[in-house]
Enzyme design. Structure first.
Site, short mmCIF file in Angstrom:
data_model
loop_
_atom_site.label_atom_id
_atom_site.label_comp_id
_atom_site.label_asym_id
_atom_site.label_seq_id
_atom_site.Cartn_x
_atom_site.Cartn_y
_atom_site.Cartn_z
CG ASN A 179 -48.87 0.81 51.46
OD1 ASN A 179 -48.06 2.31 51.87
ND2 ASN A 179 -48.14 -0.21 52.53
CD1 TRP A 180 -48.27 2.90 44.57
CD2 TRP A 180 -47.44 3.91 43.78
NE1 TRP A 180 -48.56 2.66 43.25
CE2 TRP A 180 -47.79 3.82 43.11
CE3 TRP A 180 -46.87 5.09 43.98
CZ2 TRP A 180 -48.41 4.64 41.89
CZ3 TRP A 180 -46.64 6.13 42.55
CH2 TRP A 180 -47.65 5.45 41.97
CE LYS A 181 -46.16 -2.42 51.53
NZ LYS A 181 -45.08 -2.95 52.19
N GLY A 237 -49.51 -3.75 48.58
CA GLY A 237 -48.03 -3.50 48.60
C GLY A 237 -47.83 -3.12 46.91
N GLY A 238 -45.96 -4.15 47.13
CA GLY A 238 -46.18 -4.47 45.84
C GLY A 238 -46.78 -4.37 44.41
CG HIS A 283 -47.79 -0.56 57.37
ND1 HIS A 283 -47.13 -1.12 56.85
CD2 HIS A 283 -48.88 -0.81 56.06
CE1 HIS A 283 -47.12 -2.40 55.82
NE2 HIS A 283 -48.33 -2.27 55.89
N GLY A 332 -44.91 -9.15 51.01
CA GLY A 332 -43.65 -8.64 50.82
C GLY A 332 -42.62 -10.59 51.11
CD GLU A 355 -43.95 -2.30 55.85
OE1 GLU A 355 -43.94 -0.83 54.74
OE2 GLU A 355 -43.68 -3.44 55.01
CB SER A 391 -47.69 -12.20 49.44
OG SER A 391 -46.75 -11.57 49.85
CD GLU A 435 -51.63 -4.70 55.06
OE1 GLU A 435 -51.54 -5.01 54.38
OE2 GLU A 435 -50.50 -4.65 55.93
P1 PGA Z 1 -47.42 -6.70 49.99
O1 PGA Z 1 -47.74 -5.50 51.26
O2 PGA Z 1 -48.47 -6.48 48.66
O3 PGA Z 1 -45.85 -5.95 49.42
O4 PGA Z 1 -47.19 -8.04 51.21
C1 PGA Z 1 -48.75 -5.39 51.43
C2 PGA Z 1 -48.85 -4.29 52.07
O5 PGA Z 1 -47.68 -3.90 53.53
O6 PGA Z 1 -49.88 -3.34 53.09
#
Ligand code: PGA
Length: 248
Positions: A8-10, A229-230, A93, A169, A95, A208, A163
């Protein structure tokens, strides 16, 4: 069941980032992965990404509107994602729930929109730090399953991503025991709600996940992949996570 490792590149990535997809494609071609691999770039890159990866692995969107079209300035429909070359879409998600006030009902409508367009929905759930420290994490997550996963969900059209919000993050991950306990709880909720077919529905862990903890997490009971994500932004690290499936 084949595990799924989804990136997930966000809100990250410009056209130069397509080079990472090209790199990833090369790495996957050199050694076939033992799981399914998916990347969800920002909307603006999906069509170019589809051209770049040429079906080597699927692509997904990170959100969609519940309607197919209409006067919704700035929104993107599931049909548009499909047309651009996506086959998955992430919905609900944390967010989106947090910054766009999306409710379980909104998320369920988006999952139905995904199916209408022929996309697989990745429905995200997870508790906040406060809910976990109050001991409410199981109830919170089962309420999210009941509210966000429509009854027509099947193992073929839906993936669940657990999650914990406090792990996203932050570099913190849940312990192996907590992950196993929550995934077993979610499996039971899904089977109770949807029937025996839900034993085949993939439940991803997210928050993470990095190259150095992936193998440990990905091989826990009832963990059927990861939402990353990251650590999905660089092909090399993401590929190391992919290699963590069946590696422990
Ligand atoms: P993260 O994000 O791996 O950067 O913690 C995961 C996500 O929100 O899908």
């Amino acid at each position: 069941m084949r595990s799924l490792v989804a990136g997930n590149w966000k809100m990250n990535g410009l056209s130069a980032s397509l080079a990472e997809l090209d790199k990833l494609k090369g790495m996957l071609a050199a050694k076939a992965p033992s799981c399914e691999v998916l990347v969800c770039p920002p909307f603006t890159l999906i069509a170019q990404a589809a051209t770049a990866v040429k079906g080597a692995f699927p692509l997904g969107g990170q959100d969609c509107h519940a309607k197919a079209s209409g006067a919704f300035t700035g929104d993107i429909s599931a049909e548009m994602l499909k047309d651009a070359g996506a086959s998955y879409v992430i919905v609900g998600h944390s967010e989106r729930r947090q910054y766009h006030a999306e409710s379980n009902r909104d998320v369920a409508a988006k999952a139905e929109a995904a199916w209408r367009a022929g996309l697989t929905a990745i429905i995200c759930i997870g508790e906040t730090e406060g809910q976990r420290s109050a001991g409410d994490h199981n109830q919170t997550c089962s309420d999210q399953i009941d509210g966000s996963v429509p009854m027509a969900a099947t193992a073929a059209n839906t993936v669940i991503a657990y999650e914990p919000v406090w792990a996203i993050g932050t570099g913190k991950t849940a312990t192996a025991d907590d992950i196993k306990a929550m995934h077993a709880h979610l499996r039971a909720c899904l089977v109770r709600r949807l029937g025996e077919g839900a034993r085949q529905m993939r439940i991803l862990y997210g928050g993470s996940v990095k190259a150095d903890n992936a193998a440990q997490i990905l091989n826990l009971a009832e963990v059927n992949g990861a939402l990353v994500g990251g650590a999905s932004l660089k092909a090399e690290e993401f590929h190391r996570i992919v290699q963590g499936v069946n590696a422990a």
